[in-house]
Design an enzyme around this catalytic site. Structure first.
Site, short mmCIF file in Angstrom:
data_model
loop_
_atom_site.label_atom_id
_atom_site.label_comp_id
_atom_site.label_asym_id
_atom_site.label_seq_id
_atom_site.Cartn_x
_atom_site.Cartn_y
_atom_site.Cartn_z
N PHE A 168 -28.43 13.41 -52.86
CA PHE A 168 -29.00 14.56 -52.52
C PHE A 168 -28.06 15.85 -51.54
CE2 PHE A 168 -31.21 16.29 -48.55
CZ PHE A 168 -32.51 16.88 -49.30
N GLN A 169 -28.65 17.08 -52.16
CA GLN A 169 -27.44 18.08 -51.16
C GLN A 169 -25.72 17.81 -51.52
OE1 GLN A 169 -28.71 19.27 -47.61
NE2 GLN A 169 -30.77 20.28 -48.35
N LYS A 219 -18.78 14.05 -45.22
CA LYS A 219 -19.70 13.32 -44.32
C LYS A 219 -19.33 12.51 -42.87
CE LYS A 219 -24.44 13.51 -42.13
NZ LYS A 219 -25.81 13.25 -42.16
N MET A 235 -29.24 53.83 -57.76
CA MET A 235 -27.73 54.54 -58.31
C MET A 235 -28.14 53.83 -59.93
SD MET A 235 -25.32 55.74 -58.65
CE MET A 235 -23.85 55.72 -57.36
N GLU A 259 -26.90 31.17 -45.61
CA GLU A 259 -26.06 31.50 -45.62
C GLU A 259 -25.32 32.21 -45.95
OE1 GLU A 259 -28.27 28.86 -46.86
OE2 GLU A 259 -27.81 26.97 -45.59
#
Lengths: 174, 579
Positions: free
Chosen positions: B131-132, B181, B494, B69
């Protein structure tokens, strides 16, 4: 630069999540919020946050800039105490026997213009509304006798100067 | 476009003026109505209704499955930065949503217009640690311009319209919309109207004509005026106005890292880059100019160094769209709020023609010093090891200064921004404010998709490359013809440079034992070459640029080269070190 007490007034839309955004601005700069009050304002559907902070004026100006940047904030201001008329409320819960046994408690109630909200067998509750130093002073006077519970509200304030939110809102519509 | 789709639906629903559709389908219609034809994302349980609709609409809306993502957000950013349109990324709830956070933060600080859509657990499960489930609205609040959680399908059109309006208007930025959802499944009467304004939001302040007159007077009177321009010029489409101001008043101008490419690099009055690894002249002479004209830049600490000694001798004029940036770091003697194009157009008729030749020659003298001390050695090295700068030089030559250069973060980024040459605007895509390693590879994918007719060259260090290396899968699957150049010094360069200069050469965890990058690229069926000898560099870069397919080039460069000039953290711009 010297630190001072500032009252930050924020006019905003009444939307979920805005408090999180505003508090995050203080959090990022490690500024402790002394008190916070959110309520309806004089304008329909517009909320008003009143935030009390102790900081340098330059920082107050920058914080207000960051607050105003939030999409749902209409306008924010910062004011010193002398520029506002403000009040805070407080409740003291004290053992009932002190009310009858301690003459001095009665004098404190009378001198501070506090009101007795309720009296029961075990405790009584005092309420007072006033400026910060008045409430601090009353606390100092009562503390030696024993305070069972103490709670203080956020500051509410109106400013001596105009805060022309209605005209700002009208300008947004143009 | 969406009108057409909606018309088709209307015929199906006879005389109704609105249509009853699911929230998920409504999201697609909203995207189409906003002109979106490309989105990046990754599916998952809580966003599946939307993906199901995407399947139906794949002829109108292309979805690119990134491999992470974070890649979706950076690709959307790259797309937005070169196209000037809003980038869109989509993800599921929980870890899908949290993986967007880095890209959101990057877009926020670099003012990139982006709309991210996340699925969320059903509204009856909110707050139950389902969940999630994560509070992505809470998590993303500090790194978004605006965000909102939708729990009812009927909210979708207005919120989506508001999201796009906020993302692209004024100072652009990222917006996140979280949709439960059940809101995706529920049906409602859909109609769509683009957002034309938000009551409490004033995206472009009105310019103050009195202040513009004051600014013009100071510009006309100045003996040593100096312009520093930033990304606000590009976002405000004020490139022509900037050039006209520079040429009419004969004012030397320097870019910030995000302002790069707003003016032709080779323009005679374009004197280089300001900031920590910027050019010698622009940094030193910031503390000698009598008038500093900042246009669309925000005085980032990497630009100013120590604020206590920054341009104290100069009057400061600040052209800025975001009022919160005025007097935030550097006090402006005159602040001109508004869109850079509009304010510069108001300013230009008041400006007198001038050349400031003596002042401009000061920059030339400083450039000569820098050229002899640093630049010549970097782009025309005589030592054995390859330098990063000579690779950039060969890319400039092979692309005729006409490529979009996408950089990651680190030494290669600073070298690219110092030595890459541009003759078109919106050609420099880099993670400026957040400094996000892993940005370049997915951002290059987005950049190529946002400007298909242009060459896109991603220049990446070996460290950052491995942070999002999985996006090679997207390049392979979609044959995204980006050129990937990994400048490999087997170090986190760096950080190693700082360790050398400020931590007594204690190279704590900065040595990288790297895999065979060529084999990895070949594993993704991408043509790949490695160069470790100078004699092969030019021909290989030319072959890469001549290819019309994805191409991977690893260049083994000097392991312990440093990027100079450099302003050490907290030092003054005039204390810039040449070695």
């Amino acid at each position: 630069m010297e630190k001072k007490w500032f009252t930050i007034s924020i006019y905003s839309e009444n939307n979920v999540g805005l408090l999180n955004r505003i508090s995050g601005i203080f959090l990022k700069r490690h500024i402790n919020i002394e008190s916070l009050n959110v309520s309806k304002s004089e304008i329909q559907d517009v909320s008003k946050f009143t935030v009390v902070v102790f900081m340098e004026e330059e920082l107050a100006r920058k914080v207000v800039g960051q607050i105003e940047k939030q999409i749902e904030v209409i306008k924010a201001y910062y004011h010193e105490d002398d520029d506002t008329i403000y009040q805070e409320s407080v409740l003291f819960k004290i053992a009932s026997n002190l009310l009858f046994d301690e003459r001095q408690i009665q004098n404190i109630i009378k001198d501070s213009n506090a009101t007795i909200v309720t009296v029961s067998r075990d405790f009584f509750v005092l309420a007072k509304t006033g400026r910060k130093h008045e409430i601090d002073e009353m606390y100092q006077q009562l503390a030696p006798f024993g305070i069972m519970q103490f709670v203080r509200s956020g500051r509410i304030a109106v400013t001596k100067a105009e805060m022309p939110i209605s005209s700002i809102l009208a300008a947004f519509k143009k | 476009m969406s009108t057409q789709i909606i018309k088709e639906k209307k015929t199906e629903t006879a005389s109704k003026t609105t249509i009853k559709i699911s929230g998920a389908e409504a999201i697609i219609h909203c995207l189409l109505a906003e002109g979106v034809d490309l989105i990046y994302g990754y599916p998952g349980g809580a966003i599946m209704p939307v993906y199901d609709e995407l399947y139906k609409f794949q002829d109108k809306l292309t979805h690119i499955l990134t491999r992470h993502e974070q890649g979706a957000t950076h690709a959307a950013q790259g797309y937005a930065r070169v196209s000037g349109r809003v980038g869109v990324a989509i993800a599921t709830s929980g870890p899908g949503a949290t993986n967007l956070v880095t890209g959101l933060a990057d877009a926020q600080i670099d003012s990139t217009p982006m709309v991210c859509i996340t699925g969320q657990v059903g509204s009856h499960l909110l707050g139950s640690d389902a969940f999630q489930e994560t509070d992505i609205v809470g998590i993303s609040t500090p790194v978004t311009k605006w965000n909102y959680q939708i729990t009812k399908a009927s909210e979708i059109p207005a919120i989506m319209a508001k999201a796009f309006y906020i993302a692209k208007s004024g100072r652009p930025g990222p917006v996140l919309i979280d949709i439960t959802k059940d809101a995706q499944f529920d049906t409602f009467e859909f109609s769509y109207e683009k957002c034309k304004g938000v009551r409490s939001y004033n995206p472009v302040p009105k310019p103050d004509l009195t202040k513009i007159s004051q600014a013009a007077q100071w510009i006309n009177e100045a003996k040593k005026p100096f312009i520093v321009y930033g990304q606000g010029v590009i976002l405000g489409q004020a490139e022509n106005e900037l050039k006209e101001l520079v040429e009419k008043a004969g004012i030397p101008a320097a870019w910030t890292i995000l302002g790069l490419s707003a003016m032709d690099t080779d323009h005679s009055l374009n004197v280089g880059m300001v900031g920590m690894h910027g050019n010698y002249g622009p940094n030193v002479l910031t503390n000698e100019c009598d008038l500093l004209i900042a246009i669309g830049m925000r005085f980032d600490d990497r630009v100013t160094g120590n604020l206590a000694t920054y341009a104290k001798q100069a009057k400061v004029i600040h052209f800025e769209i975001d009022p919160a940036e005025v007097n935030k770091n550097v006090k402006a003697d005159v602040a001109i709020l508004g869109n850079a194009k509009e304010t510069l157009q108001l300013l230009l008729p008041k400006i007198k023609e001038n050349t400031h030749e003596a002042w401009h020659s000061e920059f030339k003298k400083k450039y000569e010093i820098e050229f002899n001390e640093v630049i010549d050695k970097e782009i025309n090295p005589t030592k054995d090891g390859l330098t990063m700068a000579e690779v950039i030089k060969e890319i400039n030559i092979a692309s005729n200064n006409n490529a979009i250069i996408v950089t990651d973060v680190g030494q290669h980024q600073m070298v690219a921004c110092r030595y890459a040459k541009f003759n078109q605007t919106k050609s420099n895509v880099t993670s400026g404010g957040l400094g996000t390693m892993g940005f370049a590879l997915p951002a290059a994918i987005g950049a190529k998709m946002g400007a298909e007719d242009r060459e896109v060259v991603a220049i990446i260090g070996d460290g950052g490359y491995q942070m999002t290396i999985q996006e090679l899968g997207v390049i392979f699957q979609h044959q995204v013809a980006v050129k990937i150049v990994v400048l490999n010094n087997d170090h986190l360069g760096m950080v190693r440079q700082w360790q050398e200069l400020f931590f007594e050469r204690r190279y704590a965890s900065t040595v990288m034992v790297n895999p065979d990058f060529v084999k990895i690229a070949e594993g993704y069926h991408i043509e790949a070459k490695r160069v470790s000898d100078r004699k092969d560099l030019k021909s290989t870069v030319q072959a890469m640029m001549a290819s019309n397919k994805p191409y991977f080039l690893e260049v083994k460069v000097e392991k312990e080269d440093n990027v100079f000039p450099m302003i050490p953290t907290g030092a003054s711009v005039s204390d810039i070190r040449l070695k």
